[in-house]
Motif scaffolding. Structure first.
Motif, PDB file in Angstrom:
ATOM      1  N   GLU A 162      -3.746   4.729  -2.378  1.00  0.00           N
ATOM      2  CA  GLU A 162      -4.650   5.643  -1.965  1.00  0.00           C
ATOM      3  C   GLU A 162      -4.686   6.935  -1.787  1.00  0.00           C
ATOM      4  N   THR A 179       0.824  -1.258  -0.112  1.00  0.00           N
ATOM      5  CA  THR A 179      -0.007   0.058  -0.012  1.00  0.00           C
ATOM      6  C   THR A 179       0.947   1.215   0.037  1.00  0.00           C
ATOM      7  N   LYS A 185       0.167   5.308   0.289  1.00  0.00           N
ATOM      8  CA  LYS A 185      -0.721   6.523   0.538  1.00  0.00           C
ATOM      9  C   LYS A 185      -0.052   7.724   0.122  1.00  0.00           C
ATOM     10  N   PRO A 239       2.958   0.160   5.032  1.00  0.00           N
ATOM     11  CA  PRO A 239       2.637   0.988   3.982  1.00  0.00           C
ATOM     12  C   PRO A 239       3.640   2.267   3.656  1.00  0.00           C
ATOM     13  N   ILE A 241      -2.331  -2.413 -10.016  1.00  0.00           N
ATOM     14  CA  ILE A 241      -3.682  -2.075  -8.787  1.00  0.00           C
ATOM     15  C   ILE A 241      -5.055  -3.101  -9.127  1.00  0.00           C
ATOM     16  N   SER A 293       7.137   0.665  -6.860  1.00  0.00           N
ATOM     17  CA  SER A 293       6.427  -0.618  -6.952  1.00  0.00           C
ATOM     18  C   SER A 293       6.786  -1.565  -8.137  1.00  0.00           C
ATOM     19  N   CYS A 347       2.506   3.695   9.062  1.00  0.00           N
ATOM     20  CA  CYS A 347       3.246   3.708   7.770  1.00  0.00           C
ATOM     21  C   CYS A 347       4.483   4.335   7.942  1.00  0.00           C
ATOM     22  N   ASN A 364      -1.861  -1.128  -4.102  1.00  0.00           N
ATOM     23  CA  ASN A 364      -2.790  -0.482  -3.604  1.00  0.00           C
ATOM     24  C   ASN A 364      -2.446   1.008  -3.147  1.00  0.00           C
TER      25      ASN A 364
END
Ligand code: 4F9
Length: 224
Positions: free
Chosen positions: A33, A2, A4, A106, A25, A152, A80, A31
């Motif tokens: 956000e 994740t 964010k 995250p 995704i 990623s 996080c 993920n």
């Protein structure tokens, strides 16, 4: 994994939802956000998020309240790794991308705009500042996107098998060898014969030599 992202400009992140990261995704490997900081402004009329700097000077500073509330809404228990994109940080590279991808928590990326953010937010909320290079951007968004994209690629399931194999060639610390595809001759320039030979051993040897040669010519600093 994740990631964010906190920003005043959520629409700037559309590219992350395309192509390889977009597919990751969709598959659930990644993920992302996005939190719109403006939604957390206590100014319910104009949703103001910035103000003039104490002590005077040009530009506007992002106010602490919307940032504080946005961070605490996105990451209420400080679970996080919280990163603020800024020229003050260590300079991002593939090693840091790997490090973030391997974190069991995250990643939270905070984007500033204008002339910066109130220092108390960094002191109260942020784990580290991170730069993508020695230049000033109009905001942290493009830096956050570069970091999110590069991280990623090291997340399992984001790259296909063929792609992750190709990745080995940069993570060995060298620049990539030259690549060619059809046709074998284009505008009078031929593809190196060894690549057409079908001899895998020779191809591997040639690629290794080329990677070393190109790295020596273009980025000798990488060899040290
Ligand atoms: C962030 C520049 C990370 C380089 C943030 C203005 C920035 C930046 N690396 N520039 N806001």
């Amino acid at each position: 994994m994740t990631i964010k992202i906190l920003t005043l400009f959520p629409q700037m992140f559309a590219p992350l939802f395309e192509s390889i990261t977009g597919r990751a995704i969709d598959s659930g490997a990644l993920n992302i956000e996005i939190t719109d900081i403006r939604k957390y402004s206590a100014d319910t009329k104009h949703f103001k998020c910035d103000d003039a700097p104490f002590g005077g000077g040009a530009g506007m500073i992002l106010s602490p309240q919307p940032l504080y509330d946005a961070i605490n809404a996105a990451d209420p228990n400080h679970a996080c790794h919280r990163v603020y994109l800024s020229p003050h940080g260590r300079i991002f590279n593939a090693g840091i991308a790997r490090e973030f991808a391997a974190l069991s928590k995250p990643l939270l990326l905070l984007c500033g705009r204008y002339e910066g953010i109130d220092r108390r937010i960094i002191d109260l909320c942020i784990d580290e500042e991170l730069s993508i290079g020695d230049y000033i951007l109009t905001g942290g968004e493009l830096a956050a996107m570069a970091v999110a994209d590069a991280v990623s690629r090291f997340v399992p399931g984001v790259l296909g098998n063929a792609q992750s194999a190709a990745d080995e060639s940069f993570s060995n610390g060298l620049l990539e060898y030259p690549q060619y595809t059809r046709p074998a001759e284009f505008m009078g320039l031929s593809v190196p014969q060894v690549l057409l030979s079908g001899h895998h051993g020779n191809v591997e040897k040639w690629r290794k030599e080329q990677a070393e040669k190109i790295t020596r010519q273009k980025r000798p600093d990488l060899l040290k």
